[in-house]
Design an enzyme around this catalytic site. Structure first.
Site, PDB file in Angstrom:
ATOM      1  NE  ARG A   1      -3.062   0.134   3.153  1.00 18.56           N
ATOM      2  CZ  ARG A   1      -2.444   0.415   4.317  1.00 18.56           C
ATOM      3  NH1 ARG A   1      -1.924   1.599   4.519  1.00 18.56           N
ATOM      4  NH2 ARG A   1      -2.376  -0.495   5.269  1.00 18.56           N
TER       5      ARG A   1
ATOM      6  CE1 TYR B   1     -14.703  13.272 -15.783  1.00 19.45           C
ATOM      7  CE2 TYR B   1     -14.715  12.828 -13.431  1.00 19.45           C
ATOM      8  CZ  TYR B   1     -14.878  12.400 -14.734  1.00 19.45           C
ATOM      9  OH  TYR B   1     -15.209  11.105 -14.974  1.00 19.45           O
TER      10      TYR B   1
ATOM     11  CG  ASP C   1      -8.164  17.337 -14.238  1.00 18.67           C
ATOM     12  OD1 ASP C   1      -7.470  16.887 -15.168  1.00 18.67           O
ATOM     13  OD2 ASP C   1      -9.180  16.742 -13.809  1.00 18.67           O
TER      14      ASP C   1
ATOM     15  CE  LYS D   1     -10.985   9.743 -18.676  1.00 18.68           C
ATOM     16  NZ  LYS D   1     -11.328  10.923 -17.895  1.00 18.68           N
TER      17      LYS D   1
HETATM   18  C1  LIG Z   1     -11.853  11.233 -16.648  1.00 14.68           C
HETATM   19  C2  LIG Z   1     -11.484  12.476 -15.947  1.00 14.68           C
HETATM   20  C3  LIG Z   1     -11.329  12.520 -14.566  1.00 14.68           C
HETATM   21  C4  LIG Z   1     -11.589  11.316 -13.679  1.00 14.68           C
HETATM   22  O1  LIG Z   1     -10.676  10.311 -13.924  1.00 14.68           O
HETATM   23  P1  LIG Z   1     -10.992   8.743 -13.667  1.00 14.68           P
HETATM   24  O2  LIG Z   1      -9.722   8.109 -14.086  1.00 14.68           O
HETATM   25  O3  LIG Z   1     -12.168   8.408 -14.512  1.00 14.68           O
HETATM   26  O4  LIG Z   1     -11.287   8.611 -12.220  1.00 14.68           O
HETATM   27  C5  LIG Z   1     -10.938  13.712 -13.977  1.00 14.68           C
HETATM   28  N1  LIG Z   1     -10.712  14.811 -14.727  1.00 14.68           N
HETATM   29  C6  LIG Z   1     -10.875  14.807 -16.065  1.00 14.68           C
HETATM   30  C7  LIG Z   1     -10.615  16.045 -16.830  1.00 14.68           C
HETATM   31  C8  LIG Z   1     -11.257  13.640 -16.722  1.00 14.68           C
HETATM   32  O5  LIG Z   1     -11.410  13.641 -18.045  1.00 14.68           O
END
Ligand SMILES: *Cc1c(COP(=O)(O)O)cnc(C)c1O
Length: 400
Positions: free
Chosen positions: A65, A118, A191, A216
């Protein structure tokens, strides 16, 4: 983890960044350490380890962990790509966002978040953190006076996203980072999922934390879920204890796939950028299409800002099919190459109807207020041939 080679170009860093030259068994790749724990020779070794850990520099691995060599290798590569000092990988992008906020905020603190962040992050910031005595103010993504006015003496985090989803709004990061001059305790978290370290470097633009859903572009193959943060040793060190307590670590197999994805990040992103630009230009030239959102188009209201702080404009194109909702559905279902589904950043193109899934619980009026019309379509462009994608869009538009 330290990489003493000079900072090279993004493609070289994708392939070699963060990697020790000689790896286990002289393999060219980093192995998957499929282990939940790490054993000690004797108690003296445990005591020496505990002393190093208590001094803030653990000398070895202890328990799954808290870290794993595969996960550490993937972290080092991403840190090299973002140009940070330290980083953490998580089981999902949302784990990265929530643990970052929980690590930086305490009861009585306040945070600011830009609108069109998001949806789950926004909900966590507004609703969940409130339960723990943390207040949040939502600010428009284009009103810097409102942003400045929202920052209070107890504001500890400014959270933003650029480009935003689904309308690809661009936030001026140096301008946001300048808020720290009057608020030295403020941590700016960006982000950067839509941007990728290839197209934008938030840390170099003044942010403290670059955050990613590695699900992504960084994973890039629609086969992993993961998240990441990169920043200074100090700020990452403030977040790590919460990560280790909540147990949000990325597992070794996922970390291996992430390393594999990152090796081709620079060439994939170049192709996403190129394809999306061509698709956006094609869509803009269609009479039926009433509006195209893509920062690479001169018609994008923030094209100049995007060109100033980004080296590429990404793979997501949103647009309004100037037709009824029925026709929009007919168009989407007529597409033969993009799959119909949420997510983005993978090699396969995906098409998505934000009003039907992400914003389905909003009233039509609420959707209209934020520009999410029933005819808005989001295309996450993959790395197929642009000519094929355009021909497919053309035939599908012909059905409208
Ligand atoms: C998909 C996404 C998230 C969340 O990510 P997960 O891997 O699905 O938990 C956060 N911010 C943005 C801009 C995203 O496209």
């Amino acid at each position: 983890m330290p990489d003493d080679r000079p900072k090279m170009g993004p493609s070289t860093r994708s392939v070699h960044g963060g990697e020790p030259r000689i790896k286990a068994a002289s393999a060219i790749t980093n192995p998957i350490f499929q282990t939940s724990t790490f054993v000690f020779e004797n108690l003296a070794e445990i005591q020496a380890f505990a002393a190093s850990r208590n001094a803030g520099a653990p000398s070895r691995f202890e328990y799954g962990r808290y870290g794993n060599p595969t996960e550490q290798a993937a972290t080092a590569k991403l840190v090299a790509l973002e140009g940070g000092e330290d980083g953490i990988l998580f089981a999902s992008g949302m784990a990265a966002a929530t643990v970052t906020l929980l690590g930086l905020l305490s009861a009585g603190d306040h945070m600011v978040i830009t609108d069109e962040a998001y949806k789950k992050t926004r909900e966590f910031a507004i609703k969940d953190l409130k339960r723990f005595g943390i207040a949040c103010t939502v600010v428009p993504p284009d009103d810097y006076d409102a942003m400045a006015a929202a920052i209070r003496p107890n504001t500890k985090v400014f959270f933003t996203e650029t480009p935003t989803n689904p309308r690809l709004w661009i936030i001026d990061l140096p301008r946001v980072a300048a808020f720290k001059q009057d608020h030295p305790d403020l941590v700016v978290v960006v982000d950067s999922t839509f941007g990728t370290p290839i197209n934008i470097q938030p840390l170099a633009l003044g942010a403290d934390v670059a955050l990613h859903s590695v699900t992504k572009y960084l994973g890039g193959h629609n086969d992993v879920l993961g998240g990441a943060i990169v920043g200074s040793k100090d700020v990452i060190g403030r977040i790590r204890p919460m990560h280790q307590t909540l147990g949000t670590i990325m597992d070794a197999h996922c970390a291996y796939l992430l390393i594999r994805g990152l090796k081709t990040l620079a060439i994939r992103v170049a192709r996403h950028n190129e394809n999306a630009q061509r698709v956006a230009e094609f869509l803009e030239a269609q009479e039926r299409v009433t509006r195209v959102y893509y920062p690479g188009l001169a018609s994008h209201p923030q094209h100049d800002l995007a060109a100033r702080q980004m080296t590429g404009f990404g793979g997501v194109v949103s647009f309004d099919v100037g037709a009824s909702q029925e026709d929009t559905f007919r168009f989407i279902e007529a597409l033969k190459i993009p799959y119909l589904g949420p997510s983005l950043g993978g090699v396969e193109s995906l098409v998505y109807h934000p009003a039907s899934l992400t914003f389905d619980r909003y009233t039509p009026e609420e959707r209209a207020a934020i520009g999410i019309t029933d005819t808005l379509v989001r295309l996450a462009i993959g790395i197929e041939d642009a000519d094929d994608l355009i021909a497919d869009l053309d035939q599908a538009l012909g059905q409208v």
